[in-house]
Motif scaffolding. Structure first.
Motif, PDB file in Angstrom:
ATOM      1  N   MET A 112       2.090  30.504  12.838  1.00 31.95           N
ATOM      2  CA  MET A 112       2.192  31.207  11.562  1.00 31.95           C
ATOM      3  C   MET A 112       2.914  32.534  11.761  1.00 31.95           C
ATOM      4  SD  MET A 112      -0.878  32.705   9.159  1.00 31.95           S
ATOM      5  CE  MET A 112      -1.443  31.082   8.667  1.00 31.95           C
ATOM      6  N   GLU A 113       3.937  32.763  10.931  1.00 30.81           N
ATOM      7  CA  GLU A 113       4.612  34.049  10.986  1.00 30.81           C
ATOM      8  C   GLU A 113       3.803  35.073  10.204  1.00 30.81           C
ATOM      9  OE1 GLU A 113       8.711  34.030   9.897  1.00 30.81           O
ATOM     10  OE2 GLU A 113       9.244  32.428  11.301  1.00 30.81           O
ATOM     11  N   VAL A 114       3.508  36.186  10.836  1.00 29.85           N
ATOM     12  CA  VAL A 114       2.842  37.307  10.180  1.00 29.85           C
ATOM     13  C   VAL A 114       3.767  38.503  10.285  1.00 29.85           C
ATOM     14  CG1 VAL A 114       0.523  36.450  10.688  1.00 29.85           C
ATOM     15  CG2 VAL A 114       1.640  37.976  12.321  1.00 29.85           C
ATOM     16  N   THR A 115       3.525  39.509   9.448  1.00 26.04           N
ATOM     17  CA  THR A 115       4.393  40.680   9.468  1.00 26.04           C
ATOM     18  C   THR A 115       3.563  41.913   9.132  1.00 26.04           C
ATOM     19  OG1 THR A 115       6.623  41.395   8.766  1.00 26.04           O
ATOM     20  CG2 THR A 115       5.108  40.720   7.033  1.00 26.04           C
ATOM     21  N   PRO A 116       4.014  43.097   9.529  1.00 23.26           N
ATOM     22  CA  PRO A 116       3.240  44.306   9.255  1.00 23.26           C
ATOM     23  C   PRO A 116       2.961  44.504   7.763  1.00 23.26           C
ATOM     24  CG  PRO A 116       4.926  44.761  10.889  1.00 23.26           C
ATOM     25  CD  PRO A 116       5.193  43.372  10.381  1.00 23.26           C
ATOM     26  N   LYS A 117       1.720  44.860   7.449  1.00 25.18           N
ATOM     27  CA  LYS A 117       1.291  45.046   6.066  1.00 25.18           C
ATOM     28  C   LYS A 117       1.676  46.429   5.560  1.00 25.18           C
ATOM     29  CE  LYS A 117      -2.822  43.537   4.785  1.00 25.18           C
ATOM     30  NZ  LYS A 117      -4.281  43.445   4.547  1.00 25.18           N
ATOM     31  N   THR A 118       2.112  46.485   4.291  1.00 29.76           N
ATOM     32  CA  THR A 118       2.363  47.757   3.613  1.00 29.76           C
ATOM     33  C   THR A 118       1.431  47.835   2.410  1.00 29.76           C
ATOM     34  OG1 THR A 118       4.027  46.952   2.039  1.00 29.76           O
ATOM     35  CG2 THR A 118       4.801  47.540   4.249  1.00 29.76           C
ATOM     36  N   LEU A 119       1.482  48.932   1.668  1.00 29.05           N
ATOM     37  CA  LEU A 119       0.631  49.095   0.494  1.00 29.05           C
ATOM     38  C   LEU A 119       0.944  48.068  -0.587  1.00 29.05           C
ATOM     39  CD1 LEU A 119       0.549  52.985   0.195  1.00 29.05           C
ATOM     40  CD2 LEU A 119      -1.289  51.473   0.985  1.00 29.05           C
ATOM     41  N   ALA A 120       2.114  47.441  -0.492  1.00 27.81           N
ATOM     42  CA  ALA A 120       2.478  46.418  -1.475  1.00 27.81           C
ATOM     43  C   ALA A 120       1.898  45.054  -1.135  1.00 27.81           C
ATOM     44  CB  ALA A 120       4.000  46.317  -1.566  1.00 27.81           C
ATOM     45  N   ASP A 121       1.285  44.944   0.036  1.00 26.10           N
ATOM     46  CA  ASP A 121       0.815  43.636   0.510  1.00 26.10           C
ATOM     47  C   ASP A 121      -0.693  43.580   0.709  1.00 26.10           C
ATOM     48  OD1 ASP A 121       3.657  43.085   1.000  1.00 26.10           O
ATOM     49  OD2 ASP A 121       3.397  44.369   2.738  1.00 26.10           O
ATOM     50  N   VAL A 122      -1.443  44.432  -0.004  1.00 21.09           N
ATOM     51  CA  VAL A 122      -2.867  44.585   0.310  1.00 21.09           C
ATOM     52  C   VAL A 122      -3.685  43.329   0.065  1.00 21.09           C
ATOM     53  CG1 VAL A 122      -2.911  47.076   0.009  1.00 21.09           C
ATOM     54  CG2 VAL A 122      -3.256  45.591  -1.977  1.00 21.09           C
ATOM     55  N   LYS A 123      -3.164  42.385  -0.719  1.00 21.15           N
ATOM     56  CA  LYS A 123      -3.932  41.176  -0.999  1.00 21.15           C
ATOM     57  C   LYS A 123      -3.553  40.010  -0.088  1.00 21.15           C
ATOM     58  CE  LYS A 123      -4.918  42.125  -5.871  1.00 21.15           C
ATOM     59  NZ  LYS A 123      -4.793  41.627  -7.274  1.00 21.15           N
ATOM     60  N   GLY A 124      -2.600  40.238   0.806  1.00 23.14           N
ATOM     61  CA  GLY A 124      -2.136  39.156   1.660  1.00 23.14           C
ATOM     62  C   GLY A 124      -3.206  38.660   2.619  1.00 23.14           C
ATOM     63  N   GLY A 125      -3.237  37.336   2.850  1.00 25.56           N
ATOM     64  CA  GLY A 125      -4.190  36.739   3.781  1.00 25.56           C
ATOM     65  C   GLY A 125      -3.956  37.237   5.196  1.00 25.56           C
ATOM     66  N   ASP A 128      -4.743  22.922  17.751  1.00 24.55           N
ATOM     67  CA  ASP A 128      -5.087  23.542  19.035  1.00 24.55           C
ATOM     68  C   ASP A 128      -3.996  24.545  19.430  1.00 24.55           C
ATOM     69  OD1 ASP A 128      -7.361  21.960  19.252  1.00 24.55           O
ATOM     70  OD2 ASP A 128      -6.272  20.342  20.262  1.00 24.55           O
ATOM     71  N   ASN A 129      -4.427  25.627  20.069  1.00 28.77           N
ATOM     72  CA  ASN A 129      -3.497  26.645  20.599  1.00 28.77           C
ATOM     73  C   ASN A 129      -2.621  27.271  19.513  1.00 28.77           C
ATOM     74  OD1 ASN A 129      -4.377  26.029  23.296  1.00 28.77           O
ATOM     75  ND2 ASN A 129      -3.065  24.210  23.229  1.00 28.77           N
ATOM     76  N   ALA A 130      -3.143  27.350  18.298  1.00 24.58           N
ATOM     77  CA  ALA A 130      -2.384  27.986  17.209  1.00 24.58           C
ATOM     78  C   ALA A 130      -2.311  29.491  17.424  1.00 24.58           C
ATOM     79  CB  ALA A 130      -3.042  27.677  15.870  1.00 24.58           C
ATOM     80  N   ILE A 131      -1.211  30.097  17.015  1.00 24.85           N
ATOM     81  CA  ILE A 131      -1.030  31.538  17.188  1.00 24.85           C
ATOM     82  C   ILE A 131      -0.370  32.139  15.952  1.00 24.85           C
ATOM     83  CG2 ILE A 131      -0.812  31.411  19.710  1.00 24.85           C
ATOM     84  CD1 ILE A 131       2.238  31.751  19.288  1.00 24.85           C
ATOM     85  N   GLY A 132      -0.453  33.459  15.837  1.00 28.79           N
ATOM     86  CA  GLY A 132       0.305  34.198  14.844  1.00 28.79           C
ATOM     87  C   GLY A 132       1.459  34.891  15.545  1.00 28.79           C
ATOM     88  N   SER A 133       2.651  34.768  14.979  1.00 34.05           N
ATOM     89  CA  SER A 133       3.839  35.392  15.561  1.00 34.05           C
ATOM     90  C   SER A 133       4.275  36.540  14.662  1.00 34.05           C
ATOM     91  CB  SER A 133       4.966  34.366  15.687  1.00 34.05           C
ATOM     92  OG  SER A 133       6.147  34.963  16.198  1.00 34.05           O
ATOM     93  N   ASN A 134       4.220  37.777  15.196  1.00 40.01           N
ATOM     94  CA  ASN A 134       4.546  38.965  14.407  1.00 40.01           C
ATOM     95  C   ASN A 134       6.060  39.112  14.286  1.00 40.01           C
ATOM     96  OD1 ASN A 134       4.447  41.421  13.090  1.00 40.01           O
ATOM     97  ND2 ASN A 134       2.810  42.229  14.383  1.00 40.01           N
ATOM     98  N   VAL A 135       6.576  38.964  13.062  1.00 41.42           N
ATOM     99  CA  VAL A 135       8.023  39.004  12.833  1.00 41.42           C
ATOM    100  C   VAL A 135       8.382  40.236  11.998  1.00 41.42           C
ATOM    101  CG1 VAL A 135       8.200  36.499  12.937  1.00 41.42           C
ATOM    102  CG2 VAL A 135       7.875  37.610  10.723  1.00 41.42           C
ATOM    103  N   PRO A 136       9.641  40.665  12.012  1.00 38.87           N
ATOM    104  CA  PRO A 136      10.036  41.840  11.215  1.00 38.87           C
ATOM    105  C   PRO A 136       9.999  41.548   9.724  1.00 38.87           C
ATOM    106  CG  PRO A 136      11.949  40.818  12.246  1.00 38.87           C
ATOM    107  CD  PRO A 136      10.748  40.148  12.842  1.00 38.87           C
ATOM    108  N   ARG A 137       9.888  42.597   8.922  1.00 35.61           N
ATOM    109  CA  ARG A 137       9.824  42.448   7.474  1.00 35.61           C
ATOM    110  C   ARG A 137      11.076  41.783   6.910  1.00 35.61           C
ATOM    111  NH1 ARG A 137       5.314  43.675   4.318  1.00 35.61           N
ATOM    112  NH2 ARG A 137       6.805  43.824   2.641  1.00 35.61           N
ATOM    113  N   SER A 138      12.171  41.826   7.638  1.00 37.43           N
ATOM    114  CA  SER A 138      13.409  41.242   7.144  1.00 37.43           C
ATOM    115  C   SER A 138      13.283  39.737   6.910  1.00 37.43           C
ATOM    116  CB  SER A 138      14.552  41.523   8.129  1.00 37.43           C
ATOM    117  OG  SER A 138      14.243  41.006   9.414  1.00 37.43           O
TER     118      SER A 138
END
Length: 256
Positions: free
Chosen positions: A1-14, A131-141
Motif C-alpha cells: 500500500m502506498e502511503v504519503t505524509p499527512k497534511t491538514l487537508a488529509d485528516v480523515k485519511g485511513g 502475508d508480509n504486507a507493507i506500507g510504502s511511503n511515497v512523495p505527495r506528487s
C-alpha cells in the motif's frame, strides 16, 4: 500500500496499524466515539512508520484515544493513498479459498438534508489478508485526489499544469505543502462551484483560504497568505476582477 505524509487537508485519511501481528488499515468511520466493549488486546503503531509510538494496551482504550487523535498529523504522520500493489497469484489464492472477508463499514452521511447510512468496504482493508504486507511511503506528487470542490479548486488553479498527461506542480510555489482550502456549502456542488468563479484565482502564494456565505469571485483574482472571506447573512459578496487579497479577512466590499 502506498502511503504519503499527512497534511491538514488529509485528516480523515485511513492509516496503517499493526494489530494481532498483521498490518491493517484503520478508517475514521471504524473508530467509535462512544464506549465500546472489547477484549484487552495489544495494539501497536508500527515503529518504522510512526516513530515507535505505542497506543494503550487495551484496544478499547486505543480506539477511544484514536477518536481524538486520529486526525492529528503529529500522531499519525501518514495515510493511505488507495494506490495498491498486489501479487495476482496471491489474490487468486485468496479468492479461491474465499478468504477475502471484507468488513462492512457503516458511514453516516447527509444527502440533500436527509441523513443516510452508507455501507462501504475499503479496498485497502484487504491488506490484512496478505502475508508480509507493507506500507510504502511515497512523495505527495503521487497523490492528488479530487473528492470535494476544494480539491477541484487546487487542481484547476495555477498551482498545477497538465503536461504530456502528467499533472505537474508549479515550481514557483516555495511551500512544499498545498494551501488549506475550506469552502462553504454554497460551493459543495460542482455546478454551483463553477458558477461562483469567473476564473479560478491564482493561489501559488496562498497558505489558507476559508470561504463562507454567498460569495462570488471575479476574473484574474490573486490570493496570498491567509485569506478569509465570510459574507454577512443575507448579503451577496462579490470579489471584483483583478483583486489581489493578501492576509485579509473580508466580510464586505469595504474590506477588499
Amino acid at each position: 500500500m502506498e502511503v504519503t505524509p499527512k497534511t491538514l487537508a488529509d485528516v480523515k485519511g485511513g492509516t496503517l496499524i499493526s494489530y494481532e501481528g498483521r498490518v491493517q488499515l484503520l478508517e475514521i468511520a471504524q473508530v467509535p466515539d462512544e464506549h465500546i466493549t472489547l477484549d484487552d488486546t495489544e495494539i501497536v503503531i508500527p515503529e518504522k512508520i510512526y516513530g515507535g509510538h505505542h497506543a494503550p494496551a487495551s484496544l478499547r482504550g486505543a480506539l477511544q484515544l484514536l477518536v481524538n487523535e486520529f486526525k492529528s498529523i503529529e500522531k499519525f504522520k501518514i495515510f493511505n493513498t488507495n494506490n495498491l500493489w498486489a501479487n495476482l497469484k496471491a489474490i487468486k489464492r485468496l479468492v479461491e479459498a474465499d478468504a477475502l472477508k471484507m468488513e462492512i463499514i457503516p458511514n453516516p452521511k447527509e444527502v440533500e438534508g436527509i441523513k443516510v447510512l452508507q455501507l462501504e468496504t475499503a479496498a485497502g482493508a484487504a491488506i490484512r489478508f496478505f502475508d508480509n504486507a507493507i506500507g510504502s511511503n511515497v512523495p505527495r506528487s503521487r497523490f492528488l485526489p479530487v473528492k470535494a470542490t476544494s480539491d477541484l479548486l487546487l487542481v484547476q488553479s495555477d498551482l498545477y499544469t497538465l503536461e504530456d498527461g502528467f499533472v505537474i506542480r508549479n515550481k514557483a510555489r516555495k511551500n512544499p505543502a498545498n494551501p488549506s482550502i475550506e469552502l462553504g456549502p454554497e460551493f459543495k456542488k460542482v455546478g454551483n462551484f463553477l458558477n461562483r468563479f469567473k476564473s479560478i484565482p491564482s493561489i501559488v502564494e496562498l497558505d489558507s483560504l476559508k470561504v463562507a456565505g454567498d460569495v462570488w469571485f471575479g476574473a484574474n483574482i490573486t490570493l496570498k497568505g491567509k485569506v478569509t472571506i465570510v459574507a454577512k447573512p443575507g448579503a451577496k459578496l462579490e470579489i471584483p476582477d483583478g483583486a489581489v487579497l493578501e492576509n485579509k479577512e473580508i466580510n464586505g466590499p469595504e474590506d477588499i
